[in-house]
Design a protein around this motif. Sequence first.
Motif, PDB file in Angstrom:
ATOM      1  N   GLU A  76       0.836  -1.212   0.000  1.00 36.70           N
ATOM      2  CA  GLU A  76       0.000   0.000   0.000  1.00 36.70           C
ATOM      3  C   GLU A  76       0.867   1.257   0.000  1.00 36.70           C
ATOM      4  O   GLU A  76       0.643   2.192  -0.775  1.00 36.70           O
ATOM      5  N   ALA A  77       1.869   1.298   0.868  1.00 37.23           N
ATOM      6  CA  ALA A  77       2.754   2.462   0.971  1.00 37.23           C
ATOM      7  C   ALA A  77       3.600   2.626  -0.289  1.00 37.23           C
ATOM      8  O   ALA A  77       3.823   3.742  -0.756  1.00 37.23           O
ATOM      9  N   ILE A  78       4.058   1.512  -0.838  1.00 35.09           N
ATOM     10  CA  ILE A  78       4.872   1.575  -2.058  1.00 35.09           C
ATOM     11  C   ILE A  78       4.053   2.117  -3.216  1.00 35.09           C
ATOM     12  O   ILE A  78       4.504   3.000  -3.962  1.00 35.09           O
ATOM     13  N   VAL A  79       2.836   1.625  -3.379  1.00 36.70           N
ATOM     14  CA  VAL A  79       1.969   2.108  -4.460  1.00 36.70           C
ATOM     15  C   VAL A  79       1.665   3.593  -4.262  1.00 36.70           C
ATOM     16  O   VAL A  79       1.720   4.378  -5.208  1.00 36.70           O
ATOM     17  N   ALA A  80       1.358   4.001  -3.048  1.00 41.25           N
ATOM     18  CA  ALA A  80       1.071   5.421  -2.776  1.00 41.25           C
ATOM     19  C   ALA A  80       2.277   6.292  -3.110  1.00 41.25           C
ATOM     20  O   ALA A  80       2.139   7.363  -3.714  1.00 41.25           O
ATOM     21  N   ASP A  81       3.474   5.833  -2.745  1.00 37.72           N
ATOM     22  CA  ASP A  81       4.694   6.588  -3.044  1.00 37.72           C
ATOM     23  C   ASP A  81       4.910   6.705  -4.550  1.00 37.72           C
ATOM     24  O   ASP A  81       5.217   7.787  -5.060  1.00 37.72           O
ATOM     25  N   LEU A  82       4.739   5.614  -5.267  1.00 39.33           N
ATOM     26  CA  LEU A  82       4.932   5.646  -6.719  1.00 39.33           C
ATOM     27  C   LEU A  82       3.872   6.512  -7.402  1.00 39.33           C
ATOM     28  O   LEU A  82       4.183   7.239  -8.350  1.00 39.33           O
ATOM     29  N   ARG A  83       2.635   6.451  -6.928  1.00 39.59           N
ATOM     30  CA  ARG A  83       1.579   7.302  -7.500  1.00 39.59           C
ATOM     31  C   ARG A  83       1.920   8.770  -7.292  1.00 39.59           C
ATOM     32  O   ARG A  83       1.711   9.594  -8.186  1.00 39.59           O
ATOM     33  N   ALA A  84       2.481   9.109  -6.126  1.00 38.45           N
ATOM     34  CA  ALA A  84       2.885  10.489  -5.844  1.00 38.45           C
ATOM     35  C   ALA A  84       4.012  10.935  -6.775  1.00 38.45           C
ATOM     36  O   ALA A  84       4.153  12.128  -7.048  1.00 38.45           O
ATOM     37  N   LYS A  85       4.788   9.989  -7.288  1.00 39.12           N
ATOM     38  CA  LYS A  85       5.872  10.295  -8.224  1.00 39.12           C
ATOM     39  C   LYS A  85       5.401  10.280  -9.675  1.00 39.12           C
ATOM     40  O   LYS A  85       6.199  10.392 -10.588  1.00 39.12           O
ATOM     41  N   GLY A  86       4.097  10.091  -9.880  1.00 36.53           N
ATOM     42  CA  GLY A  86       3.543  10.137 -11.228  1.00 36.53           C
ATOM     43  C   GLY A  86       3.389   8.803 -11.930  1.00 36.53           C
ATOM     44  O   GLY A  86       3.020   8.759 -13.107  1.00 36.53           O
ATOM     45  N   VAL A  87       3.649   7.701 -11.237  1.00 43.99           N
ATOM     46  CA  VAL A  87       3.480   6.381 -11.857  1.00 43.99           C
ATOM     47  C   VAL A  87       1.994   6.086 -11.996  1.00 43.99           C
ATOM     48  O   VAL A  87       1.212   6.290 -11.073  1.00 43.99           O
ATOM     49  N   THR A  88       1.609   5.619 -13.173  1.00 36.81           N
ATOM     50  CA  THR A  88       0.229   5.237 -13.460  1.00 36.81           C
ATOM     51  C   THR A  88       0.121   3.730 -13.357  1.00 36.81           C
ATOM     52  O   THR A  88       0.921   2.998 -13.953  1.00 36.81           O
ATOM     53  N   PHE A  89      -0.869   3.264 -12.620  1.00 37.08           N
ATOM     54  CA  PHE A  89      -1.047   1.829 -12.430  1.00 37.08           C
ATOM     55  C   PHE A  89      -2.087   1.296 -13.410  1.00 37.08           C
ATOM     56  O   PHE A  89      -3.054   1.973 -13.750  1.00 37.08           O
ATOM     57  N   GLU A  90      -1.854   0.069 -13.844  1.00 36.29           N
ATOM     58  CA  GLU A  90      -2.726  -0.601 -14.796  1.00 36.29           C
ATOM     59  C   GLU A  90      -3.959  -1.135 -14.076  1.00 36.29           C
ATOM     60  O   GLU A  90      -3.890  -1.499 -12.909  1.00 36.29           O
ATOM     61  N   HIS A  91      -5.068  -1.182 -14.800  1.00 33.34           N
ATOM     62  CA  HIS A  91      -6.295  -1.784 -14.270  1.00 33.34           C
ATOM     63  C   HIS A  91      -6.670  -2.929 -15.186  1.00 33.34           C
ATOM     64  O   HIS A  91      -6.974  -2.728 -16.359  1.00 33.34           O
ATOM     65  N   TYR A  92      -6.640  -4.135 -14.646  1.00 33.40           N
ATOM     66  CA  TYR A  92      -6.999  -5.329 -15.398  1.00 33.40           C
ATOM     67  C   TYR A  92      -8.304  -5.884 -14.839  1.00 33.40           C
ATOM     68  O   TYR A  92      -8.467  -6.004 -13.623  1.00 33.40           O
ATOM     69  N   ASP A  93      -9.223  -6.221 -15.717  1.00 33.67           N
ATOM     70  CA  ASP A  93     -10.472  -6.850 -15.296  1.00 33.67           C
ATOM     71  C   ASP A  93     -10.208  -8.326 -15.033  1.00 33.67           C
ATOM     72  O   ASP A  93      -9.866  -9.078 -15.945  1.00 33.67           O
ATOM     73  N   MET A  94     -10.327  -8.708 -13.766  1.00 28.40           N
ATOM     74  CA  MET A  94     -10.099 -10.103 -13.379  1.00 28.40           C
ATOM     75  C   MET A  94     -11.222 -10.518 -12.442  1.00 28.40           C
ATOM     76  O   MET A  94     -11.546  -9.784 -11.499  1.00 28.40           O
TER      77      MET A  94
END
Length: 127
Positions: A76-94
């Motif tokens: 959770e913290a890693i994703v939040a940190d990367l999002r704050a740095k502008g990383v866009t996360f993929e959304h896959y329908d599963m």
Amino acid sequence: MSAFKDKPSSAIVATSDVERARAFYSDTLGLELQEDGMGDVLVYKTGTTWLLVYPSDFAGTNKANAVVWDCGDDIEAIVADLRAKGVTFEHYDMDGTEFANGIHRAGNFRMAWFKDPDGNILHLNSA
């Protein structure tokens, strides 16, 4: 006996622009560059393994995971940190998963995918 059972392995990803990849893997992901004197090959230590980034005309052509990090409860913290740095996360329908704030959830298991500047798919999970 397997010839590979006790042998270390490394992840390797291709890049079309070594300096752009260096900025992403060093600055955005925060990995420490261990070596860069092998003809534009970047070598990072990540946990107990190595990540090699090398120049190739075929960078970003893989449509599957290139690297996976087991992040445990830090995901959770890693994703939040990367999002704050502008990383866009993929959304896959599963089936059986929910998606929020860049993270797919299937029960207690959490997963996130994002791409490096060349389009290599990088995967985080809470294993």
